[in-house]
Scaffold this active site. Structure first.
Site, short mmCIF file in Angstrom:
data_model
loop_
_atom_site.label_atom_id
_atom_site.label_comp_id
_atom_site.label_asym_id
_atom_site.label_seq_id
_atom_site.Cartn_x
_atom_site.Cartn_y
_atom_site.Cartn_z
N CYS A 131 69.19 13.47 17.55
CA CYS A 131 69.83 12.19 17.84
C CYS A 131 70.59 12.28 19.16
O CYS A 131 71.69 12.84 19.21
CB CYS A 131 70.77 11.82 16.69
SG CYS A 131 71.70 10.32 16.98
N CYS A 134 73.92 10.48 19.14
CA CYS A 134 75.01 11.20 18.45
C CYS A 134 75.51 12.38 19.31
O CYS A 134 76.71 12.62 19.38
CB CYS A 134 74.54 11.79 17.13
SG CYS A 134 73.49 10.73 16.15
N ASP A 135 74.60 13.13 19.90
CA ASP A 135 74.97 14.43 20.47
C ASP A 135 74.87 14.54 21.98
O ASP A 135 75.38 15.50 22.56
CB ASP A 135 74.05 15.52 19.87
CG ASP A 135 74.19 15.60 18.35
OD1 ASP A 135 75.29 15.33 17.86
OD2 ASP A 135 73.20 15.95 17.68
#
Ligand code: NAP
Length: 309
Positions: A131, A134-135
């Site tokens: 992701c 997300c990261d």
């Protein structure tokens, strides 16, 4: 008999649990094999509203669970063996034990497809991620070469997003044309920071011994030649599979297995509601899953009050 059984303890399931618990329905909430859902596989969540410093994915899920339990949700580490939605009350078998339920909220989530190559599992959370949203902004990826694997809209979206952080983004795809929509494909290929690597597969991710990603081995699928590509991150974007096998043949699923929502959070079976990634191939965000969980909780409450009216 349970008034509500919620299948899944990701953002969708736990938000549905908060709403149904506050409606005094004492939902039985089942974690399955991944308590907390996919978010627990990421490190810092920086895009969930309300946490300006970011929050650890595991901690966010622990907080959501506590919030649901505070209002009377019964969260159980248990797996649903089978469901029978053909009669009411609905019948479930949970860890071998029969349970009757007046209503069900399906929030069973989705799983990332994996490359299944050496190094992938060992280096997850240490440079291998599923992701970019997300990261991608984590310090370990800043000004470093990054690899995205895949050729669909997700891979293109992730590659474009990562150009904000990485020094260069390599898009490794197993064919020589992208599957992504034309506009996404054109935008991706026009981006000077993205370099496509066609007809290639990642066959190994290094360096397990060092405990971080330092590069990948690539195999050209046309010539068979292998090569090394140094990078600090591998973003796998080769699709998802919804966790809906349990419901096959019992409620309407689309061709990819996602639960169909004819209206709001309702499914094709009255009294069965759905929320989160098992019914969403478009957004797949923690906050959208939470919103869908809220909707499913509210609709479930309305349905149950209709039964007793
Ligand atoms: P997808 O369209 O199924 O694409 C998956 C990609 O990964 C394909 O290019 C596929 O290669 C490749 N792939 C699959 N298994 C692989 C493996 N084992 N090794 C290497 N490569 C592999 O998945 P997606 O990109 O996640 O998109 C899913 C759906 O969400 C689509 O309908 C998409 O349009 C939608 N979506 C939309 C947006 C948007 O509009 N903003 C953003 C994201 C997703 P092949 O091409 O060779 O099959």
């Amino acid at each position: 008999m349970e008034k509500v059984v919620i299948i899944g303890t990701g953002c969708a399931g736990l938000t549905a649990a908060i709403y149904t618990a506050r409606a005094q329905l004492a939902p039985l909430v089942l974690s399955g094999i991944m308590p907390g859902g996919l978010l627990t596989t990421t490190s810092i969540v920086e895009n969930f509203p309300g946490f300006p410093e970011g929050i650890d994915g595991y901690e966010l899920m622990t907080r959501l669970q506590k919030q649901a339990e505070r209002f009377g949700a019964q969260v159980r580490f248990a797996t649903v063996d089978s469901v029978d939605l053909s009669q009411r009350p609905f019948r479930l078998v949970i860890d071998g034990e029969p349970v009757l339920a007046q209503s069900i909220i399906i929030a069973s989530g989705a799983g990332h497809k994996h490359l299944d190559c050496p190094g992938e599992v060992e280096l997850e959370k240490h440079g291998v991620t599923y992701c970019a949203t997300c990261d991608g902004a984590l310090p370990m990826f800043r000004n470093q070469p990054l690899v995205v694997v895949g050729g669909g809209d997700s891979a293109c979206e992730e590659a474009s997003y990562l150009t904000r952080f990485g020094s260069k983004v390599y898009l490794v795809h197993r064919r020589d044309t992208l599957r992504a929509s034309r506009i996404m494909a054109e935008r991706t290929l026009a981006n000077p920071k993205i370099q496509p690597i066609w007809d290639s597969a990642v066959t190994e991710i290094q360096d397990v011994k060092a405990g971080k990603v330092t590069g990948v081995t690539l195999k050209n699928l046309k010539t068979g030649a292998t090569s090394q590509l140094p990078c600090a991150g591998v973003f796998v974007a080769i699709g998802h599979h919804p966790n809906t096998r349990l419901f096959q043949g019992q409620i309407d699923l689309d061709e990819a297995g996602y639960v169909v929502r004819p209206h709001g959070a309702r499914t094709s079976v009255e009294g069965v509601f759905v929320a989160g990634d098992c019914s969403d191939k478009e957004y797949r965000q923690a906050i959208t899953a939470a919103g869908m969980g809220c909707a499913a909780g509210l609709e479930c409450e309305r349905y149950l009050s209709g039964l007793t009216a």
